[in-house]
Design an enzyme around this catalytic site. Sequence first.
Site: not given
Lengths: 449, 405
Positions: B136, B207
Amino acid sequence: MKIPFPRQLFRPGPSLTFHSTAASQAQRWSSSLSQKAGSAGVCFPGAVNSKFTNAMTFEQPSTYPAIPTYRCTSPDGDIIDSSVALPSNDVALKMYENMLAVSIMDMIMFDAQRQGRLSFYMTSQGEEGTCVGSASALEDGDVIFSQYREAGVFMQRGFTYEEFMSQLFANGKDNGQGRNMPVHYGSKALNIHTITSPLATQIPQAAGAAYALKMQHRQNPSTRPRVVACYFGEGAASEGDFHAALNIAATRSCPVIFICRNNGYAISTPTLEQYRGDGIASRGIGYGIETIRVDGNDIWAVREVTKRARELALKDGGRPVLIEAMSYRISHHSTSDDSFAYRARVEVEDWKRRDNPITRLRKYLENNNLWSDEKEANARKRLRGEVLKAFGEAEKEKKPPLRAMFEDVYAELTPEIKAQMKELKDMLDRYPEEYDVTEFEGGKESLST
Amino acid sequence: MRVTRRICSYSRAGLSNTTAKPVASYVSTQSPRPYSTNPPKARLNIPTDFSTTALLAHRPQTALQNNELPAEVRNGTTQQMNLFQSINDALSLALASDDSVLLFGEDVAFGGVFRCSMNLAEKYGAERVFNTPLSEQGIIGFAVGAAAEGAKAVAEIQFADYVYPAFDQLVNEAAKFRYKDGKAGRDVGGLTVRMPCGGVGHGALYHSQSPESLFTHIPGLRVIMPRSPIQAKGLLLSAIASKDPCIFMEPKALYRAAVEQVPTAAYTLPLSKAEILKDGFDLTIVSYGHPLFTCSSAIEKAEKEFGISIELIDLRTVYPWDKECVLKSVRKTGRCLVVHESMVNAGIGAEVAASIQEDKETFLRLEAPVGRIAGWSVHMGLLYERFNIPDVARVYDTIKRTLEY
């Protein structure tokens, strides 16, 4: 079986060799998915060139030879690789002068900081060769990302004393509008991105910028192809950003030259506590990137290596190249650091005397009858005068308008920021005794409108 | 981390019962959430009926009546799309209209784990739509650099829960880029970071997160969260065109659930401008993203039972946010609730409530304390999501108590 370091490519002596893994990359791409019927074994997609073996051996990093350090100028200033294309005498003299200028500016500004005339400074002693040498091999259109110890790059590109001093004194002529600490230089005209303090953040940015340049050239082939050069220290190479950057630059074939200034210290931490592998160069090979280690005290070697790296970076649509330039940080980390707390003074003096990029180039110039003690004395006097003149002028300049505090957060002032600007102005109006705004251009009035 | 993602992305039970099925069948197929089902006697906490909610344009005329759309778009056609399809449509239009647009992230080339980039690599080439390695900080660093050299870099973070390694690049680099460059004049306005966010019923700790308020604390970034396919398309095209770096958060529970008629032409919707979804006189509810549907259901019940009218505001851009719209509404109604999915502590609700009490004129009009209905100050435990995310009952109850105050 020694796969990670292609041993056959290591050659003794001064020949300039980039350690390459490009061929195996291409092969891997085309054969990574399917196995031929009747294959003796499988071919794992993650390592398609790996042979099976029934001899269980752990790879021992210590059994690999260290990547050699390329140099083309001896410590006495003699050229030892005749294949190197040396620049004209004028260019050589200009480069010498640029190194000298950085070191003179460093001495003046270090002392000025000690006298409390500016808040902070970082010197480049010992690394002038890496910066001036590599920058001299780039084209003007090439984009540069730097860390913070690259004054030589700025000097070689044409950053003026006025620009250096305006940033250092955070005056109204400072591009950064008094927002940043000293040494955070930047110039759009010179295609050098403005320095930020976080370490290694510039490395993946360089990869992305290089990708943008590559796409621009592809979409408009009439433009000159450009590369990105990205500078960082060996300490910064421990950050995740470094690894992310090399990996993404390799996978996206970005025309970027990563230039590591390995100066032996990250503030106080010596390289032995920074990494255990063969420097930063060995990592380039791990990422499938053509890599070379060079003597950072040898400005001609650095220049030659960067020139060749630039050619490689533009080959076949683009690819990253890693240069590890070895040097020794003679200076303290910054004016906030006293390096004799963690290293012996004698070690520093020894390095200073034994080998440094300025004296090596001076020897070369003297060997070629281009320099003398007299020229040296004159140049030092002249450069010192120029730096001091810019210093004096910059110190007298007004600070930027206070309004600059609120601008450039967004493309346009938001209603919230406008309201806050008004609120501050109101405070300054009602408590004039509590604030001194005289040093700022236009006083408090810039906060109106 | 990677294993978890794979599991989640390929078993989207909370989003739909199969993958990539025709849109039309979603409306009738309400698959029960495996961990969050409503009790049989519930009259408030029943799942949103996305096929009838007033917040979506079920007919072309409704979609085209939108005054924020330019006349030529309003005179054009519409197509039924869910949220991921409208995102895909916006990305496709951006790629088609500007060669400098690049789209990349983990698993983007095959269409993305939520199908937002489907067919785009094929259509616009593998050089403009591509996979990155799994990093990321690398993705965002790369995107900042590309934007700094003139690209419109649209970077995808596969889940908002995984954006944290990129925090340094966003906070110290992207947000400060224009400010630190000053008179040199460079910026990374070309940067747009897309990320799916929010709960889906089974995403648990890693999530389900909705970290918008971590970004709303950062001047220099624009933080956007759309509520619907129409909004997503227009706001995403605005974000890509914006001169400021944008964080575009997509409520992943709506990717398939929210289906509406979307104008087919390219259009933008204003950033940093809230939208009044429903007029009212007795109370203002401020929200954004997925909880707007919860608010809408609660409002329906409360209005009927208490004989009042409630104004519903979608912030759309959560920073810099449209304070004026909210203050104006609260000056009219005298009561305000803020509803969001992420934790209540130092969330958007805190900023909205503080701004309301800080404004003298609005403060004097208040009939009740400003209420916040948000996630508790805990993590999103797998089994507990339905007790954590604001539901219709909690919004309804707070409306009731605010009126009774």
